[in-house]
Design a protein around this motif. Structure first.
Motif, PDB file in Angstrom:
ATOM      1  N   VAL A   1       0.839  -1.197   0.000  1.00  0.00           N
ATOM      2  CA  VAL A   1       0.000   0.000   0.000  1.00  0.00           C
ATOM      3  C   VAL A   1       0.879   1.254   0.000  1.00  0.00           C
ATOM      4  CG1 VAL A   1      -1.746   1.294   1.300  1.00  0.00           C
ATOM      5  CG2 VAL A   1      -1.858  -1.212   1.185  1.00  0.00           C
ATOM      6  N   ARG A   2       0.474   2.246  -0.800  1.00  0.00           N
ATOM      7  CA  ARG A   2       1.214   3.504  -0.854  1.00  0.00           C
ATOM      8  C   ARG A   2       1.124   4.223   0.480  1.00  0.00           C
ATOM      9  NH1 ARG A   2      -0.015   8.840  -1.894  1.00  0.00           N
ATOM     10  NH2 ARG A   2      -2.181   8.431  -2.478  1.00  0.00           N
ATOM     11  N   PRO A   3       2.239   4.727   1.025  1.00  0.00           N
ATOM     12  CA  PRO A   3       2.188   5.406   2.320  1.00  0.00           C
ATOM     13  C   PRO A   3       1.556   6.793   2.200  1.00  0.00           C
ATOM     14  CG  PRO A   3       4.414   5.469   1.443  1.00  0.00           C
ATOM     15  CD  PRO A   3       3.623   4.601   0.518  1.00  0.00           C
ATOM     16  N   PRO A   4       0.725   7.191   3.171  1.00  0.00           N
ATOM     17  CA  PRO A   4       0.221   8.565   3.176  1.00  0.00           C
ATOM     18  C   PRO A   4       1.334   9.514   3.614  1.00  0.00           C
ATOM     19  CG  PRO A   4      -0.487   7.419   5.160  1.00  0.00           C
ATOM     20  CD  PRO A   4       0.228   6.392   4.309  1.00  0.00           C
ATOM     21  N   ASN A   5       1.290  10.751   3.104  1.00  0.00           N
ATOM     22  CA  ASN A   5       2.225  11.745   3.628  1.00  0.00           C
ATOM     23  C   ASN A   5       1.706  12.268   4.965  1.00  0.00           C
ATOM     24  OD1 ASN A   5       0.276  13.824   3.109  1.00  0.00           O
ATOM     25  ND2 ASN A   5       1.021  13.995   0.986  1.00  0.00           N
ATOM     26  N   ASP A   6       2.465  13.122   5.609  1.00  0.00           N
ATOM     27  CA  ASP A   6       2.088  13.592   6.953  1.00  0.00           C
ATOM     28  C   ASP A   6       0.741  14.300   6.949  1.00  0.00           C
ATOM     29  OD1 ASP A   6       4.434  12.547   7.890  1.00  0.00           O
ATOM     30  OD2 ASP A   6       5.510  14.461   7.940  1.00  0.00           O
ATOM     31  N   GLU A   7       0.496  15.089   5.933  1.00  0.00           N
ATOM     32  CA  GLU A   7      -0.768  15.824   5.858  1.00  0.00           C
ATOM     33  C   GLU A   7      -1.935  14.874   5.655  1.00  0.00           C
ATOM     34  OE1 GLU A   7      -2.874  19.286   3.077  1.00  0.00           O
ATOM     35  OE2 GLU A   7      -0.697  18.941   2.982  1.00  0.00           O
ATOM     36  N   GLU A   8      -1.760  13.914   4.786  1.00  0.00           N
ATOM     37  CA  GLU A   8      -2.830  12.941   4.546  1.00  0.00           C
ATOM     38  C   GLU A   8      -3.105  12.101   5.790  1.00  0.00           C
ATOM     39  OE1 GLU A   8      -2.256  12.005  -0.224  1.00  0.00           O
ATOM     40  OE2 GLU A   8      -0.881  11.109   1.239  1.00  0.00           O
ATOM     41  N   LEU A   9      -2.054  11.714   6.494  1.00  0.00           N
ATOM     42  CA  LEU A   9      -2.240  10.908   7.697  1.00  0.00           C
ATOM     43  C   LEU A   9      -2.948  11.704   8.786  1.00  0.00           C
ATOM     44  CD1 LEU A   9      -1.683   8.169   8.989  1.00  0.00           C
ATOM     45  CD2 LEU A   9       0.529   9.050   9.771  1.00  0.00           C
ATOM     46  N   ALA A  10      -2.585  12.976   8.966  1.00  0.00           N
ATOM     47  CA  ALA A  10      -3.232  13.812   9.978  1.00  0.00           C
ATOM     48  C   ALA A  10      -4.713  14.009   9.672  1.00  0.00           C
ATOM     49  CB  ALA A  10      -2.520  15.156  10.078  1.00  0.00           C
ATOM     50  N   ALA A  11      -5.048  14.131   8.392  1.00  0.00           N
ATOM     51  CA  ALA A  11      -6.440  14.360   8.004  1.00  0.00           C
ATOM     52  C   ALA A  11      -7.339  13.185   8.343  1.00  0.00           C
ATOM     53  CB  ALA A  11      -6.511  14.662   6.510  1.00  0.00           C
ATOM     54  N   LEU A  12      -6.761  12.006   8.489  1.00  0.00           N
ATOM     55  CA  LEU A  12      -7.569  10.821   8.794  1.00  0.00           C
ATOM     56  C   LEU A  12      -8.194  10.880  10.180  1.00  0.00           C
ATOM     57  CD1 LEU A  12      -5.249   8.018   7.321  1.00  0.00           C
ATOM     58  CD2 LEU A  12      -7.234   9.102   6.242  1.00  0.00           C
ATOM     59  N   SER A  13      -7.661  11.713  11.067  1.00  0.00           N
ATOM     60  CA  SER A  13      -8.188  11.818  12.434  1.00  0.00           C
ATOM     61  C   SER A  13      -9.068  13.052  12.623  1.00  0.00           C
ATOM     62  CB  SER A  13      -7.032  11.855  13.434  1.00  0.00           C
ATOM     63  OG  SER A  13      -6.243  10.686  13.355  1.00  0.00           O
ATOM     64  N   GLU A  14      -9.255  13.854  11.595  1.00  0.00           N
ATOM     65  CA  GLU A  14     -10.026  15.086  11.723  1.00  0.00           C
ATOM     66  C   GLU A  14     -11.522  14.818  11.622  1.00  0.00           C
ATOM     67  OE1 GLU A  14      -8.558  17.595   8.646  1.00  0.00           O
ATOM     68  OE2 GLU A  14      -6.652  18.014   9.661  1.00  0.00           O
ATOM     69  N   GLY A  15     -12.317  15.716  12.248  1.00  0.00           N
ATOM     70  CA  GLY A  15     -13.761  15.634  12.124  1.00  0.00           C
ATOM     71  C   GLY A  15     -14.419  14.859  13.250  1.00  0.00           C
ATOM     72  N   ASP A  16     -15.672  14.542  13.050  1.00  0.00           N
ATOM     73  CA  ASP A  16     -16.503  13.855  14.036  1.00  0.00           C
ATOM     74  C   ASP A  16     -16.079  12.389  14.128  1.00  0.00           C
ATOM     75  OD1 ASP A  16     -18.466  12.741  15.606  1.00  0.00           O
ATOM     76  OD2 ASP A  16     -20.132  13.678  14.540  1.00  0.00           O
ATOM     77  N   ALA A  17     -15.713  11.957  15.332  1.00  0.00           N
ATOM     78  CA  ALA A  17     -15.234  10.582  15.521  1.00  0.00           C
ATOM     79  C   ALA A  17     -16.301   9.547  15.190  1.00  0.00           C
ATOM     80  CB  ALA A  17     -14.733  10.378  16.943  1.00  0.00           C
ATOM     81  N   THR A  18     -17.578   9.927  15.260  1.00  0.00           N
ATOM     82  CA  THR A  18     -18.633   8.958  14.939  1.00  0.00           C
ATOM     83  C   THR A  18     -18.594   8.561  13.471  1.00  0.00           C
ATOM     84  OG1 THR A  18     -20.248  10.724  14.501  1.00  0.00           O
ATOM     85  CG2 THR A  18     -20.131   9.852  16.754  1.00  0.00           C
ATOM     86  N   GLU A  19     -17.912   9.367  12.654  1.00  0.00           N
ATOM     87  CA  GLU A  19     -17.826   9.056  11.230  1.00  0.00           C
ATOM     88  C   GLU A  19     -16.895   7.877  10.955  1.00  0.00           C
ATOM     89  OE1 GLU A  19     -16.603  12.554   9.238  1.00  0.00           O
ATOM     90  OE2 GLU A  19     -18.412  13.710   9.731  1.00  0.00           O
TER      91      GLU A  19
END
Length: 272
Positions: free
Chosen positions: A65-83
């Motif tokens: 799997v292609r690794p996410p960059n730092d910005e992409e990885l940080a975005a995975l935790s943003e927003g409403d956790a119920t999502e």
């Protein structure tokens, strides 16, 4: 713990250049042409009971799997956790980003007829499905794998089978469903119970389903209590991916070193 395979494991290197890939391509580490799987000579049974002996051999196949960059990885935790419940973040590889297909040849190398199960269990970024053997009341139950079929083979017979993209997609959905609290794992993963029209599954399917970043492919033989070694059998397989979201790296590129997924053992409900 699952029985580790000591069999030879190879896969041909045929990935195309990175980009938007809609054609099926072979997913590879290095060398060889096929995954080759067999019961190691003299290997101990996976399970021995009063009336049942289970032999199992399997091996993890991880996607590059292609690794996410730092910005992409940080975005995975943003927003409403119920999502992204029940996970701590959104998956980097989500359902629909790519599709997998497995083509295999199963051979009975014995001079007696054999019943051989081919099994496939899912691995996502967070969890790895690890069915085993359960004792329910007075009954010994071999847990269902995420995908499995049992084949009756005559002496020397070989068969060719394809595990289609939609079948492996169902493995991904079922893994997310049981992790999200479905009360009877064997009921959820049983191949005739499809999540698309099974109300017992649908209420536990999480908002985002992680894609499989790997599988464990295996063979299982169930024998009598006096069996001491597995009969000779062989499995050869190729794995192909359709990758429109460009999540799988090409030849010469470094894949993501994923966190070790947590093993998830089936939840088994004793019927009254």
């Amino acid at each position: 713990m699952r029985l580790a395979s000591r069999s030879t494991l190879v896969l041909a290197s045929m990935l195309a250049l990175a980009g938007c890939h809609t054609d099926r391509r072979y997913v590879t580490p290095e060398g060889g042409a096929t995954w080759q799987l067999a019961f190691p000579e003299g290997a101990a049974p996976f399970f021995t009971g009063e009336e049942l002996t289970v032999f199992l051999v399997e091996q993890r196949i991880e996607l590059p799997v292609r690794p996410p960059n730092d910005e992409e990885l940080a975005a995975l935790s943003e927003g409403d956790a119920t999502e992204f419940t029940p996970y701590a973040r959104r998956p980097w590889a989500a359902r629909g980003d790519y599709e997998l297909q497995v083509d295999f040849t199963l051979s009975n190398l014995d001079d007696e007829p054999q019943r051989i199960a081919v099994t496939l269990n899912g691995i996502n970024e967070f969890h790895e499905y690890v069915p085993g053997v359960s004792v329910v009341g007075d009954e010994t139950v071999v847990d269902f794998s995420g995908w499995e079929r049992t084949y009756a083979l005559d002496p020397g017979e070989r068969i060719q089978v394809t595990i289609r993209e939609e079948e492996i997609d169902e493995v991904a959905v079922d893994l997310a469903t049981v992790v999200n609290g479905a009360p009877n794992s064997n009921q959820i993963v049983f191949f005739q119970n499809q999540s698309s029209h099974d109300a017992r599954s649908q209420m536990y399917i999480p908002p985002i389903v992680p894609a499989l970043v790997g599988v464990r492919l295996g063979m299982r033989i169930e024998a009598g209590e006096d069996a001491t070694e597995a009969p000779p059998a062989a499995l050869e397989a190729v794995v192909r991916v359709r990758d429109p979201a460009d999540r799988v790296v090409g030849a010469g590129e470094e894949p993501w070193v994923l966190p070790q997924p947590a093993p998830f053992a089936p939840v088994v409900v004793e019927e009254e």
